[in-house]
Every structure is written in structure tokens, then in C-alpha cells.
Design a protein around this motif. Structure first.
Motif, PDB file in Angstrom:
ATOM      1  N   ALA A  17      47.344 109.997  20.631  1.00 35.28           N
ATOM      2  CA  ALA A  17      46.025 109.788  21.221  1.00 35.28           C
ATOM      3  C   ALA A  17      45.674 108.302  21.243  1.00 35.28           C
ATOM      4  CB  ALA A  17      44.981 110.575  20.432  1.00 35.28           C
ATOM      5  N   ASP A  18      46.029 107.583  20.171  1.00 31.36           N
ATOM      6  CA  ASP A  18      45.792 106.138  20.145  1.00 31.36           C
ATOM      7  C   ASP A  18      46.527 105.451  21.291  1.00 31.36           C
ATOM      8  OD1 ASP A  18      44.189 106.256  17.882  1.00 31.36           O
ATOM      9  OD2 ASP A  18      45.833 105.813  16.501  1.00 31.36           O
ATOM     10  N   GLU A  19      47.792 105.822  21.477  1.00 26.70           N
ATOM     11  CA  GLU A  19      48.577 105.188  22.542  1.00 26.70           C
ATOM     12  C   GLU A  19      47.993 105.492  23.910  1.00 26.70           C
ATOM     13  OE1 GLU A  19      53.003 105.143  24.601  1.00 26.70           O
ATOM     14  OE2 GLU A  19      52.800 105.835  22.526  1.00 26.70           O
ATOM     15  N   ALA A  20      47.643 106.746  24.144  1.00 21.92           N
ATOM     16  CA  ALA A  20      47.104 107.109  25.452  1.00 21.92           C
ATOM     17  C   ALA A  20      45.816 106.335  25.752  1.00 21.92           C
ATOM     18  CB  ALA A  20      46.847 108.609  25.507  1.00 21.92           C
ATOM     19  N   ALA A  21      44.952 106.218  24.742  1.00 20.88           N
ATOM     20  CA  ALA A  21      43.677 105.545  24.955  1.00 20.88           C
ATOM     21  C   ALA A  21      43.872 104.058  25.227  1.00 20.88           C
ATOM     22  CB  ALA A  21      42.780 105.756  23.738  1.00 20.88           C
ATOM     23  N   TRP A  22      44.661 103.407  24.385  1.00 15.08           N
ATOM     24  CA  TRP A  22      44.826 101.963  24.540  1.00 15.08           C
ATOM     25  C   TRP A  22      45.746 101.604  25.710  1.00 15.08           C
ATOM     26  CZ3 TRP A  22      41.919  98.184  22.873  1.00 15.08           C
ATOM     27  CH2 TRP A  22      41.105  98.387  21.763  1.00 15.08           C
ATOM     28  N   ARG A  23      46.703 102.467  26.029  1.00 19.61           N
ATOM     29  CA  ARG A  23      47.532 102.207  27.216  1.00 19.61           C
ATOM     30  C   ARG A  23      46.674 102.279  28.477  1.00 19.61           C
ATOM     31  NH1 ARG A  23      52.964 102.425  28.444  1.00 19.61           N
ATOM     32  NH2 ARG A  23      53.558 103.421  26.465  1.00 19.61           N
ATOM     33  N   GLY A  24      45.792 103.274  28.532  1.00 24.44           N
ATOM     34  CA  GLY A  24      44.901 103.379  29.675  1.00 24.44           C
ATOM     35  C   GLY A  24      43.994 102.163  29.786  1.00 24.44           C
ATOM     36  N   TRP A  25      43.504 101.697  28.629  1.00 26.70           N
ATOM     37  CA  TRP A  25      42.651 100.491  28.614  1.00 26.70           C
ATOM     38  C   TRP A  25      43.428  99.286  29.124  1.00 26.70           C
ATOM     39  CZ3 TRP A  25      43.143  95.805  26.146  1.00 26.70           C
ATOM     40  CH2 TRP A  25      41.997  95.006  26.067  1.00 26.70           C
ATOM     41  N   LEU A  26      44.677  99.107  28.639  1.00 22.60           N
ATOM     42  CA  LEU A  26      45.467  97.945  29.032  1.00 22.60           C
ATOM     43  C   LEU A  26      45.848  98.008  30.505  1.00 22.60           C
ATOM     44  CD1 LEU A  26      46.731  95.325  27.962  1.00 22.60           C
ATOM     45  CD2 LEU A  26      48.795  96.637  27.408  1.00 22.60           C
ATOM     46  N   ASP A  27      46.199  99.173  30.986  1.00 23.81           N
ATOM     47  CA  ASP A  27      46.497  99.306  32.411  1.00 23.81           C
ATOM     48  C   ASP A  27      45.288  98.923  33.256  1.00 23.81           C
ATOM     49  OD1 ASP A  27      49.053 100.153  31.862  1.00 23.81           O
ATOM     50  OD2 ASP A  27      48.658 102.280  32.209  1.00 23.81           O
ATOM     51  N   GLU A  28      44.091  99.320  32.814  1.00 26.84           N
ATOM     52  CA  GLU A  28      42.875  99.024  33.573  1.00 26.84           C
ATOM     53  C   GLU A  28      42.594  97.526  33.602  1.00 26.84           C
ATOM     54  OE1 GLU A  28      38.112 100.123  33.671  1.00 26.84           O
ATOM     55  OE2 GLU A  28      39.445 101.127  32.238  1.00 26.84           O
ATOM     56  N   VAL A  29      42.954  96.821  32.512  1.00 24.29           N
ATOM     57  CA  VAL A  29      42.749  95.366  32.482  1.00 24.29           C
ATOM     58  C   VAL A  29      43.400  94.702  33.686  1.00 24.29           C
ATOM     59  CG1 VAL A  29      43.385  93.241  31.242  1.00 24.29           C
ATOM     60  CG2 VAL A  29      42.468  95.195  29.984  1.00 24.29           C
ATOM     61  N   TYR A  30      44.567  95.221  34.099  1.00 23.68           N
ATOM     62  CA  TYR A  30      45.316  94.578  35.180  1.00 23.68           C
ATOM     63  C   TYR A  30      45.129  95.249  36.545  1.00 23.68           C
ATOM     64  CZ  TYR A  30      47.217  92.214  31.210  1.00 23.68           C
ATOM     65  OH  TYR A  30      47.311  91.477  30.051  1.00 23.68           O
ATOM     66  N   THR A  31      44.186  96.198  36.610  1.00 26.21           N
ATOM     67  CA  THR A  31      43.877  96.791  37.915  1.00 26.21           C
ATOM     68  C   THR A  31      42.431  96.552  38.307  1.00 26.21           C
ATOM     69  OG1 THR A  31      43.373  98.925  36.865  1.00 26.21           O
ATOM     70  CG2 THR A  31      45.618  98.597  37.698  1.00 26.21           C
ATOM     71  N   ARG A  32      41.653  95.922  37.416  1.00 21.92           N
ATOM     72  CA  ARG A  32      40.253  95.625  37.757  1.00 21.92           C
ATOM     73  C   ARG A  32      40.202  94.576  38.860  1.00 21.92           C
ATOM     74  NH1 ARG A  32      38.319  94.883  31.456  1.00 21.92           N
ATOM     75  NH2 ARG A  32      38.452  97.094  30.886  1.00 21.92           N
ATOM     76  N   PRO A  33      39.228  94.708  39.768  1.00 19.67           N
ATOM     77  CA  PRO A  33      39.105  93.717  40.844  1.00 19.67           C
ATOM     78  C   PRO A  33      38.674  92.356  40.293  1.00 19.67           C
ATOM     79  CG  PRO A  33      37.262  95.277  40.879  1.00 19.67           C
ATOM     80  CD  PRO A  33      38.222  95.789  39.864  1.00 19.67           C
TER      81      PRO A  33
END
Length: 247
Positions: A231-247
Motif C-alpha cells: 500500500a505504501d508503494e502504490a500510494a507513493w508511486r502514484g504521487w511520484l508519477d503525478e509529479v511528472y504529469t502535472r501541467p
């Protein structure tokens, strides 16, 4: 071209030699990552196909491996820990030596190994001071391809809500995964290449490996009761992926 290297560090820590020894050899992932515990004798099998070269609890441990499993760019890797008591055994002095042979891009590999060593050993001290010997759920992963960009790690600090001038020792409100909501943490480490956050129940480490041509990475050492590494990995991986897809 192949070339030998040696990285040596010394430090004191508020822990007994026995506590340091346990942290170094138990392979739990409390400060580094989970790994095979060494067989308790010289010549025994150690992590990643190594052989134990020194075994004198709680004072000396070493291992050595040629063509280490999962270690790229090296033909020889050796680790050596020396631990001595201080203040009647209530504190410990530690000397750590990492040596071996890098086979290519020597300057870049040596720079990366040295800076990672400083961060890992700082995390060891944080673990010993605040969390040992609590059970840990460990997860680690890399960011997307976009996190290799030269300025990629700057985006991590800003996404966490850290100012560019927020340094080690600051208590901050962190913008983490959406499901967790904002949370309070101590910035226990901050350089242009690494960020360390400490909460009451976790050590969360951010690695600016884009400096050395790799993706940005995160490791989570979660000491909360019932912690779920997946669960930790899923949450933080999603957060990190979003960092590089934000406009």
C-alpha cells in the motif's frame, strides 16, 4: 577502464555496539533494504552472493564478492564495519569502508556511491536513534522516465511543499499521497540530491538519482503497527508519477 575505489566514513551514534551490530547484519530493511542475513562465520554466505570476510560480534563484520549479483558496473565489491563502544558502552563509534572496482564511468560512479553512502549512513543513525528494533515494512521504486531529466529532483521538493531553502531540522507539513492527506514530518536530511523525511512511524527517503543518469527514486521504511509495504508503494508511486504529469 576498470579502477579501484574506496569510500570510508566514521561516525558516533546514540546506540550500543550490539544495537549497531543487529542493524547491520539483520537484513530487515530498517535503514537500507531487506537482504539475506549473513551466515555467522568467516567464509559463510553473505548478501548478494558475497562471502563473510570478518565476523566478530559486535565489533567487526565484512563481506566481499566478485561479480556481485545485481550490482552493475563492478567486478569487486567489499564492505567492512568496525564498531567500538563509547561512554561505557552507551554509545558506539562506527567505521564503514566500501571498496572494490568500478568498471566504467569511474568518476560518475564514485561520486554517486559516495553521496549515497552519506545518506544511507545518516538513515542508519536515524533508525538506531528513533526506531530500532521495531518491525518494518519496506518498499522502494523508481519514478517514470521523465524523472531522469536534469531538473527532475527540484520538482520533488516543491511537490512535497518544501521551500527551496527548507533545510535539515525543519518541521514541515508535507503534501504527500492524496489518500494520506497532509502530514507533519521532520526534514532530517536535505541536499540537492536527497531528501529525508521522518515521521513518528516512518523514514521516507527521496533519491535524486537523475544526477547520475537514473530515475528519481523513493524508499519507505514504515514502522507503524500493521504497516503494508504494498500500500505504501502504490500510494507513493502514484504521487511520484503525478509529479511528472502535472501541467
Amino acid at each position: 577502464m576498470s579502477k579501484e575505489f574506496e569510500i570510508a566514513r566514521e561516525f558516533e551514534v546514540d546506540a550500543t555496539p550490539e544495537q549497531v551490530w543487529d542493524a547491520v547484519v539483520d537484513g530487515s530493511g530498517g535503514w537500507l533494504w531487506p537482504m539475506e542475513a549473513p551466515e555467522p562465520h568467516v567464509g559463510g554466505r553473505g548478501p548478494f552472493g558475497s562471502r563473510v570476510t570478518a565476523w566478530d560480534p559486535p565489533h567487526r563484520y565484512g563481506n566481499r564478492v566478485a561479480d556481485a549479483e545485481g550490482v552493475s558496473g563492478q567486478t569487486l565489491n567489499a564492505l567492512d564495519f568496525t564498531v567500538e563502544p563509547r561512554e561505557g558502552g552507551r554509545r558506539a563509534w562506527v567505521r564503514y569502508v566500501h571498496s572494490g572496482i568500478f568498471t566504467d564511468d569511474w568518476d560518475n560512479q564514485y561520486d554517486g556511491a559516495g553521496r549515497h553512502t552519506d545518506f544511507y549512513l545518516h538513515t542508519l543513525r536515524q533508525y538506531l536513534t528513533h526506531f530500532a528494533p521495531r518491525p518494518v515494512a519496506f518498499s522502494t521504486f523508481d519514478g517514470p522516465e521523465a524523472s531522469r531529466a536534469a531538473d527532475a529532483f527540484t520538482a520533488v521538493g516543491r511537490a512535497l511543499g518544501l521551500g527551496d531553502d527548507t533545510g535539515a531540522g525543519a518541521v514541515v507539513e508535507v503534501t504527500g499521497p492524496e489518500a494520506a492527506g497532509p502530514f507533519e514530518a521532520v526534514v532530517d536530511y536535505r541536499t540537492p540530491y536527497f531528501i529525508g523525511l521522518r515521521t513518528d512511524d516512518a523514514l521516507i527517503r527521496f533519491f535524486g538519482r537523475n544526477r547520475w543518469g537514473a530515475p528519481v527514486g523513493i524508499s519507505v521504511h514504515d514502522f507503524a503497527p500493521g504497516a503494508d509495504a504494498g500500500a505504501d508503494e502504490a500510494a507513493w508511486r502514484g504521487w511520484l508519477d503525478e509529479v511528472y504529469t502535472r501541467p
